[in-house]
Design a protein around this motif. Sequence first.
Motif, short mmCIF file in Angstrom:
data_model
loop_
_atom_site.label_atom_id
_atom_site.label_comp_id
_atom_site.label_asym_id
_atom_site.label_seq_id
_atom_site.Cartn_x
_atom_site.Cartn_y
_atom_site.Cartn_z
N VAL A 29 0.84 -1.20 0.00
CA VAL A 29 0.00 0.00 0.00
C VAL A 29 0.87 1.26 0.00
O VAL A 29 0.64 2.20 -0.76
N VAL A 30 1.91 1.25 0.84
CA VAL A 30 2.82 2.40 0.91
C VAL A 30 3.59 2.55 -0.39
O VAL A 30 3.70 3.65 -0.95
N ALA A 31 4.16 1.46 -0.90
CA ALA A 31 4.97 1.52 -2.12
C ALA A 31 4.16 2.02 -3.31
O ALA A 31 4.62 2.87 -4.08
N ALA A 32 2.96 1.50 -3.46
CA ALA A 32 2.13 1.91 -4.59
C ALA A 32 1.76 3.38 -4.51
O ALA A 32 1.90 4.14 -5.48
N ASN A 33 1.31 3.82 -3.33
CA ASN A 33 0.83 5.19 -3.18
C ASN A 33 1.95 6.23 -3.19
O ASN A 33 1.78 7.32 -3.74
N ILE A 64 -4.94 9.38 -8.52
CA ILE A 64 -6.27 8.88 -8.16
C ILE A 64 -6.49 7.47 -8.69
O ILE A 64 -7.14 6.65 -8.02
N ALA A 65 -5.93 7.15 -9.85
CA ALA A 65 -6.04 5.78 -10.37
C ALA A 65 -5.32 4.81 -9.45
O ALA A 65 -5.80 3.69 -9.20
N THR A 66 -4.19 5.23 -8.91
CA THR A 66 -3.45 4.40 -7.95
C THR A 66 -4.26 4.20 -6.67
O THR A 66 -4.41 3.08 -6.18
N LEU A 67 -4.78 5.29 -6.13
CA LEU A 67 -5.53 5.22 -4.88
C LEU A 67 -6.74 4.29 -5.01
O LEU A 67 -6.99 3.44 -4.15
N VAL A 68 -7.48 4.45 -6.09
CA VAL A 68 -8.69 3.64 -6.29
C VAL A 68 -8.33 2.17 -6.53
O VAL A 68 -8.97 1.26 -5.99
N THR A 69 -7.28 1.93 -7.32
CA THR A 69 -6.87 0.55 -7.58
C THR A 69 -6.39 -0.13 -6.31
O THR A 69 -6.70 -1.29 -6.05
N VAL A 70 -5.62 0.59 -5.50
CA VAL A 70 -5.18 0.04 -4.21
C VAL A 70 -6.39 -0.32 -3.36
O VAL A 70 -6.47 -1.42 -2.77
#
Length: 232
Positions: free
Chosen positions: A99-103, A144-150
């Motif tokens: 979660v941290v790495a992606a965001n 936002i695409a990252t946040l929603v996908t996560v």
Amino acid sequence: MLQRDPRRTTVARALAAVGAGIVVLLALGVGVLAGWAPQVRLDDAVSRALYAGDDRSVAIDVLLEVLTTPGVVWFRVVVSLPVLFWLGTRRAWRTAGWVVAANVLVGPVTALLKEAFGRVRPAFENGGAGYDTLSFPSGHSSGIATLVTVALVLAWPRLTVRHRRLAVAGGLALVVLVGLTRMWLGVHFLSDVVGGWALGVAWTLLVAVVFDALPGGRGALPPREEPNRRTP
């Protein structure tokens, strides 16, 4: 008859989505670098059609700035903190790590791509927003695409089929809204926004694969336990 491994199927589908996202991102990026006429014309037409104008009211400007906020870094951090705290109480360190790495890392990745493609912001007769930073891909859109996908990948095992559909619909609506605000504000072209979306989804799924955080993996949340039903 051989049965398919659901986990391997999930990973294969995620990697296919990663590949598709990279193809979209690179295709649009090449169009930007080459100044491909059809893409340039479409970007220009859409940006001018959607731009809210330099003479928009203060109220409209504030509204657009509020609506575009879910795409910024601090918003992802604030939203993620309670989730990370909850994961910490469960000692789900691998899950928290992805979660941290992606965001967090999607921002630097987006910045590197902006430098590589070097596209300037849309220009309007009265100056537009006048941002000094580069344009492709859109950082708000990738964010936002990252946040929603996560959120979707993380919650997927614990949602019912109905709730999954609602979550996907709500997530898509938020992603589209933030993308539109970037064009309403006059700070991005259509291909910047689409490229940002493609980057955010591809990046998040790739990180999830690396951390084995897709549903069924070691870094995924376990499915919600169904309450025992009493037999009549």
